[in-house]
Design an enzyme around this catalytic site. Sequence first.
Site, PDB file in Angstrom:
ATOM      1  N   SER A 245       0.810  -1.223   0.000  1.00 48.94           N
ATOM      2  CA  SER A 245       0.000   0.000   0.000  1.00 48.94           C
ATOM      3  C   SER A 245       0.843   1.272   0.000  1.00 48.94           C
ATOM      4  CB  SER A 245      -0.912   0.021   1.221  1.00 48.94           C
ATOM      5  OG  SER A 245      -1.556   1.282   1.291  1.00 48.94           O
ATOM      6  N   LYS A 294     -12.880  -6.087   3.427  1.00 45.75           N
ATOM      7  CA  LYS A 294     -13.888  -5.034   3.238  1.00 45.75           C
ATOM      8  C   LYS A 294     -15.322  -5.492   3.533  1.00 45.75           C
ATOM      9  CE  LYS A 294     -11.098  -2.521  -0.068  1.00 45.75           C
ATOM     10  NZ  LYS A 294     -11.004  -1.725  -1.258  1.00 45.75           N
ATOM     11  N   ASN A 315     -14.760   0.436   3.311  1.00 44.82           N
ATOM     12  CA  ASN A 315     -13.295   0.593   3.155  1.00 44.82           C
ATOM     13  C   ASN A 315     -12.746   1.703   4.044  1.00 44.82           C
ATOM     14  OD1 ASN A 315     -14.052   2.943   1.726  1.00 44.82           O
ATOM     15  ND2 ASN A 315     -12.154   2.838   0.559  1.00 44.82           N
ATOM     16  N   GLY A 371     -14.049  -9.920 -10.580  1.00 44.30           N
ATOM     17  CA  GLY A 371     -13.827  -9.884  -9.126  1.00 44.30           C
ATOM     18  C   GLY A 371     -15.086  -9.448  -8.397  1.00 44.30           C
ATOM     19  N   ALA A 372     -15.497 -10.257  -7.422  1.00 43.09           N
ATOM     20  CA  ALA A 372     -16.736  -9.957  -6.699  1.00 43.09           C
ATOM     21  C   ALA A 372     -16.459  -9.769  -5.207  1.00 43.09           C
ATOM     22  CB  ALA A 372     -17.757 -11.065  -6.929  1.00 43.09           C
ATOM     23  N   GLY A 373     -15.242  -9.323  -4.871  1.00 42.07           N
ATOM     24  CA  GLY A 373     -14.915  -9.030  -3.465  1.00 42.07           C
ATOM     25  C   GLY A 373     -15.353  -7.616  -3.116  1.00 42.07           C
ATOM     26  N   GLY A 374     -14.727  -7.056  -2.091  1.00 38.71           N
ATOM     27  CA  GLY A 374     -15.130  -5.727  -1.610  1.00 38.71           C
ATOM     28  C   GLY A 374     -15.043  -4.655  -2.677  1.00 38.71           C
ATOM     29  N   ASN A 394     -16.236 -14.036 -11.713  1.00 37.49           N
ATOM     30  CA  ASN A 394     -15.474 -14.291 -10.488  1.00 37.49           C
ATOM     31  C   ASN A 394     -15.123 -15.765 -10.483  1.00 37.49           C
ATOM     32  OD1 ASN A 394     -14.636 -13.075  -7.845  1.00 37.49           O
ATOM     33  ND2 ASN A 394     -15.782 -14.830  -7.076  1.00 37.49           N
ATOM     34  N   GLY A 482      -5.578   2.236 -11.481  1.00 37.57           N
ATOM     35  CA  GLY A 482      -6.087   2.140 -10.113  1.00 37.57           C
ATOM     36  C   GLY A 482      -5.555   3.276  -9.245  1.00 37.57           C
TER      37      GLY A 482
HETATM   38  O1  LIG Z   1      -8.657  -0.534  -1.968  1.00 38.19           O
HETATM   39  C1  LIG Z   1      -8.112   0.352  -1.337  1.00 38.19           C
HETATM   40  C2  LIG Z   1      -6.661   0.486  -1.355  1.00 38.19           C
HETATM   41  C3  LIG Z   1      -6.110   0.397   0.038  1.00 38.19           C
HETATM   42  O2  LIG Z   1      -6.343  -0.882   0.531  1.00 38.19           O
HETATM   43  C4  LIG Z   1      -4.577   0.607  -0.002  1.00 38.19           C
HETATM   44  O3  LIG Z   1      -3.935  -0.190  -0.678  1.00 38.19           O
HETATM   45  O4  LIG Z   1      -4.062   1.558   0.558  1.00 38.19           O
HETATM   46  C5  LIG Z   1      -6.797   1.422   0.925  1.00 38.19           C
HETATM   47  C6  LIG Z   1      -8.300   1.260   0.936  1.00 38.19           C
HETATM   48  O5  LIG Z   1      -8.888   2.349   1.611  1.00 38.19           O
HETATM   49  C7  LIG Z   1      -8.852   1.266  -0.456  1.00 38.19           C
HETATM   50  O6  LIG Z   1     -10.213   0.988  -0.445  1.00 38.19           O
END
Ligand SMILES: O=C1C[C@@](O)(C(=O)O)C[C@@H](O)[C@@H]1O
Length: 515
Positions: A245, A294, A315, A371-374, A394, A482
């Site tokens: 991240s 999430k 999130n 993708g069907a996650g958060g 998915n 992204g």
């Molecule tokens: O999906 C993401 C990216 C994240 O997980 C990060 O990599 O910092 C932070 C989350 O708030 C956001 O929804």
Amino acid sequence: MGGNGVLVCAPLECETLEGMLAAMDKAKAQGADLVELRVDAMSFGLVSEVEELIRRRTLPAIVSFRLNSARAAQKHNDKTTCLRVLRLALELDVEFVEMEHEVVSHFDIDELMDKRSSSKIIVSRYLNGEKPSKEKLGNFIASMQSSGADVIKLLVEVDYITDLAPIFQLLTSCQVPLIATTVGDRGLISQLLGPKFGGFLAYGSLEGAIPGLPTLTSLKQVYKIEHMNADTKVFGLISNPVGHSKGPLLHNPSFRHVGFNGIYVPMLVDDIEEFFKVYTSQDFAGFSVGIPHKEAAVACCDEVHPLAKSIGAVNTIVRRPTDGKLIGYNTDCEASITAIEDALRERHAANEEARAMDSSPIAGKAFVLVGAGGAGRALAFGAKSRGARVFVFNRNFKRAKALANAVSGEAVRYEHLDTFCPEQGMILANASVVGMEPHTDKSPVSKEVLGAYELVFDAVYTPRNTKLLQEAAQAGAVVVSGMEMFIRQALNQFRLFTSGLAPEEFMRKLVLEQF
Ligand SMILES: O=C1C[C@@](O)(C(=O)O)C[C@@H](O)[C@@H]1O
């Protein structure tokens, strides 16, 4: 040393004298205030090498000779050598001498104490394989304190981030200077947050040298722990994995830019429910939630914003200062959908086929979601709210179906993704982790089918230009990284964290220039 008096210490473990000296110079250049010289790591034949090391040191030092380690057993280090080295360090008046509580007897400690002039004595204890309750740790501290130590050090193996909570409590309440350090990736925040809770020093490694320890450069440049104090509010990204991240690189400088006393740290969390059971204090003020937590985050909140509730994914979590309740939000949805809309609008405007600005350029389009996650849920609900027709792919078809039903869309079997082409000019959004570092040679969709898409979006932002986006650009599609979603979701998150502040220009500039 920083404004809060916390020392940043680099542990050095080199085999040779020259190696130790070179590493010390590096640590100094990277901002360390002192070094821990693990002389037991040296393959020295003569104690005179240790003497030379101490005499030639360029930073204040802790001289440490550990016997209670796997390496000590391998190297046949013995207590006699250990005591000789520690005596020598005291004679040379080194700043700190560290001795292990379980190895050196009270009698030895007394003898060494008598020898010192201005050196401080650190008595340390290594705890592994035991779940460290606050009581247990407190008992160890009491017995170590009775040795007359100037500083006490606990080295604790942690299996889960929740194991750190009793350590933070002890740091706050301990009457003697206390160093708490941990072994393992889950212990990282013990060093980052130690100064807030009153830790005597924080360990930082030379670039990449010790897994689980922050680097000296990150302590000095990203977290700037010297500014931390008891009032600093803690924010963190709850995720697994978490190391990829860019959140800490974005939020920390932004807090400082607006003068907000906060720190944002990576939190490697295995069980989010357990995490919130353990970390209940107001010190932990807000959270980003990443993969794979999430959806589970929704049930951890006391209140959930209607958009996040309908999406079924949170999130962002803020602990309400008035009553400590956890409030959940979703900033992914608007972030991803507006990033896609803006890119389409730009393209349409450039082609002079601009549509009426009040309708979404996604309306009526086929929106193919992987993708069907958060993150996938946020995109699906966003696309549906703009009038798109959503197709969900998915690997787990059941999950694809559940999400498709929720947005009146269609679930399609994953095997058909590479041949799916009901029409031209579709939108493709990847919300799976395929292509994320370190698997950058992977793409969720084969390049042969990319010509059917007008726009391709990838929620993966490490790397910024994924294989999917590279191949989509070659196929002539508009591509949206992204990173654009990342910055937009972070901006809204930052507003929620700070009750309204968001230095957009500053944050965008950071992303452009530094990531
Ligand atoms: O999906 C993401 C990216 C994240 O997980 C990060 O990599 O910092 C932070 C989350 O708030 C956001 O929804």
